[in-house]
Design a protein around this motif. Structure first.
Motif, PDB file in Angstrom:
ATOM      1  N   VAL A 278      11.703  31.657  37.114  1.00 45.90           N
ATOM      2  CA  VAL A 278      11.808  33.028  38.089  1.00 45.90           C
ATOM      3  C   VAL A 278      10.395  33.240  38.687  1.00 45.90           C
ATOM      4  O   VAL A 278      10.314  33.570  39.713  1.00 45.90           O
ATOM      5  N   LEU A 279       9.233  32.841  37.965  1.00 42.95           N
ATOM      6  CA  LEU A 279       8.128  33.114  38.790  1.00 42.95           C
ATOM      7  C   LEU A 279       7.796  32.074  39.790  1.00 42.95           C
ATOM      8  O   LEU A 279       7.388  32.478  40.965  1.00 42.95           O
ATOM      9  N   VAL A 280       8.013  30.815  39.746  1.00 45.15           N
ATOM     10  CA  VAL A 280       7.774  29.972  40.639  1.00 45.15           C
ATOM     11  C   VAL A 280       8.704  29.431  41.644  1.00 45.15           C
ATOM     12  O   VAL A 280       8.325  28.743  42.714  1.00 45.15           O
ATOM     13  N   ARG A 281       9.950  30.028  41.581  1.00 42.61           N
ATOM     14  CA  ARG A 281      10.937  29.029  42.361  1.00 42.61           C
ATOM     15  C   ARG A 281      11.185  30.162  43.439  1.00 42.61           C
ATOM     16  O   ARG A 281      11.058  31.483  43.292  1.00 42.61           O
ATOM     17  N   LYS A 282      11.561  29.757  44.817  1.00 45.12           N
ATOM     18  CA  LYS A 282      11.943  30.731  45.848  1.00 45.12           C
ATOM     19  C   LYS A 282      13.102  30.853  45.988  1.00 45.12           C
ATOM     20  O   LYS A 282      13.800  31.729  46.535  1.00 45.12           O
ATOM     21  N   ASN A 283      14.113  29.978  45.719  1.00 46.30           N
ATOM     22  CA  ASN A 283      15.698  29.749  45.948  1.00 46.30           C
ATOM     23  C   ASN A 283      16.265  30.772  45.133  1.00 46.30           C
ATOM     24  O   ASN A 283      16.016  30.641  43.606  1.00 46.30           O
ATOM     25  N   VAL A 284      17.093  31.932  45.580  1.00 48.23           N
ATOM     26  CA  VAL A 284      17.758  32.712  44.627  1.00 48.23           C
ATOM     27  C   VAL A 284      18.645  32.044  43.482  1.00 48.23           C
ATOM     28  O   VAL A 284      18.567  32.623  42.561  1.00 48.23           O
ATOM     29  N   ILE A 285      19.219  31.147  44.058  1.00 52.98           N
ATOM     30  CA  ILE A 285      20.377  30.263  43.246  1.00 52.98           C
ATOM     31  C   ILE A 285      19.468  29.739  42.027  1.00 52.98           C
ATOM     32  O   ILE A 285      19.998  30.011  40.570  1.00 52.98           O
ATOM     33  N   VAL A 286      18.317  28.973  42.157  1.00 49.21           N
ATOM     34  CA  VAL A 286      17.664  28.582  40.895  1.00 49.21           C
ATOM     35  C   VAL A 286      17.072  29.757  40.422  1.00 49.21           C
ATOM     36  O   VAL A 286      16.694  29.423  39.026  1.00 49.21           O
ATOM     37  N   ILE A 287      16.645  30.955  40.715  1.00 46.80           N
ATOM     38  CA  ILE A 287      16.142  31.796  39.949  1.00 46.80           C
ATOM     39  C   ILE A 287      17.319  32.417  39.166  1.00 46.80           C
ATOM     40  O   ILE A 287      17.006  32.771  37.943  1.00 46.80           O
ATOM     41  N   LEU A 288      18.606  32.464  39.515  1.00 42.27           N
ATOM     42  CA  LEU A 288      19.538  33.109  38.675  1.00 42.27           C
ATOM     43  C   LEU A 288      19.725  31.789  37.344  1.00 42.27           C
ATOM     44  O   LEU A 288      20.285  32.164  36.538  1.00 42.27           O
ATOM     45  N   MET A 289      19.713  30.589  37.736  1.00 40.18           N
ATOM     46  CA  MET A 289      19.846  29.674  36.815  1.00 40.18           C
ATOM     47  C   MET A 289      18.740  29.858  35.791  1.00 40.18           C
ATOM     48  O   MET A 289      19.276  29.718  34.598  1.00 40.18           O
ATOM     49  N   SER A 290      17.431  30.297  36.130  1.00 40.74           N
ATOM     50  CA  SER A 290      16.439  30.448  35.073  1.00 40.74           C
ATOM     51  C   SER A 290      16.730  31.511  34.260  1.00 40.74           C
ATOM     52  O   SER A 290      16.605  31.562  33.178  1.00 40.74           O
ATOM     53  N   ILE A 291      17.316  32.500  34.989  1.00 44.97           N
ATOM     54  CA  ILE A 291      17.933  33.676  34.042  1.00 44.97           C
ATOM     55  C   ILE A 291      18.699  33.400  33.004  1.00 44.97           C
ATOM     56  O   ILE A 291      19.055  33.845  31.947  1.00 44.97           O
ATOM     57  N   GLU A 292      19.799  32.549  33.429  1.00 48.53           N
ATOM     58  CA  GLU A 292      20.821  31.638  32.392  1.00 48.53           C
ATOM     59  C   GLU A 292      20.114  31.070  31.259  1.00 48.53           C
ATOM     60  O   GLU A 292      20.454  31.254  30.305  1.00 48.53           O
TER      61      GLU A 292
END
Lengths: 105, 168
Positions: free
Chosen positions: A27-41
């Motif tokens: 969540v801290l290092v990525r800019k892509n919203v999809i990858v941020i959602l994956m990190s939340i998962e």
């Protein structure tokens, strides 16, 4: 605790906290919203793992019930988050997290 | 070290490695594939924890539905190469994440040795126990989750119908 390699609750908790931290780092290092959602998962799954481990080592079914609830919430969150991402993509033609600061009322 | 331990270590290495792949692959489609591997590894870990029904649900809901949802949405977007997939102050962010990780480990490991009560296998939690608890003690939460899913359904439809922004 005679044999540290013998797998017990602690081992599952260590894996769970490492997985949670990988999610936080994503969540801290990525800019892509999809990858941020994956990190939340990933973070939600880490919590699921520790719930299941506590449930197993204390013989208590409540932990597994909590995992069900977390799974339902996580699926709902992914659906809504992806719907918002699609709406933002249509409006701004990009899915970087920076674009979300343009959202107003 | 028995076979149970070896299986645990293999599964944890696979899951954590795939989780690192999720955040380090620049292309989101590879991240989605790595996410599927992580979910499958965790489902196998649920098997080692004798949570068989949970492992099945994990495979169906996460490795099936959620990852497919991510891939479908990625399909809608223009997958051109991101110029800079990682945000700017990458080093300091990793530093912060590392500090939080070390602090949480330092908290969790002693706490878990305190609360770790039983080691002997008395009676594993079966799916029957699980269903009994879900539909008696936690039945109100179960109904609340049902209402939440209805609200999410309506909300997702409303978001999909809107043209982006509320002013048009």
């Amino acid at each position: 605790m005679s044999n540290a390699l013998h797998v017990g609750l602690n081992h599952y908790l260590v894996v769970s906290s490492l997985l949670f931290m990988i999610g936080v780092a994503g969540v801290l290092v990525r800019k892509n919203v999809i990858v941020i959602l994956m990190s939340i998962e990933l973070m939600l799954n880490a919590v699921n793992l520790s719930f299941a481990a506590f449930s197993h080592f204390n013989q208590e079914p409540g932990g597994q019930v909590m995992v069900f609830f977390v799974m339902a919430i996580a699926a709902a969150e992914a659906a809504i988050g992806l719907a918002i991402a699609v709406a933002v993509y249509r409006k701004f033609n990009g899915i970087e997290i920076k674009l979300f600061e343009n959202l107003k009322g | 070290m028995g076979s149970y331990d070896v299986i645990f270590y293999i599964l944890s290495i696979v899951s954590l490695g795939a989780a690192l792949g999720v955040i380090f692959f620049p292309s989101p489609i590879y991240s989605a594939l790595m996410l599927a591997i992580t979910m499958s590894g965790l489902a196998a870990m649920f098997f080692t924890l004798e949570a068989y029904f949970l492992a099945g649900v994990q495979l169906i809901v996460y490795a099936g539905a959620v990852v497919v949802l991510f891939v479908m949405v990625l399909m809608l977007f223009d997958l051109r190469k991101e110029s800079q997939p990682f945000s700017g102050q990458k080093i300091s962010n990793f530093f912060k994440a590392g500090i939080i990780a070390a602090a949480s480990m330092a908290l969790i490991i002693p706490l878990s040795t305190v609360f770790f009560i039983r080691t002997e296998k008395t009676k594993p939690v079966t799916t029957v126990d699980l269903a009994g608890t879900l539909f008696t003690k936690y039945v109100f939460a179960f109904e609340a989750i049902g209402i939440l899913l209805l609200v999410v359904l309506v909300g997702a439809l409303a978001l999909a119908k809107s043209r982006g922004g509320t002013h048009e």
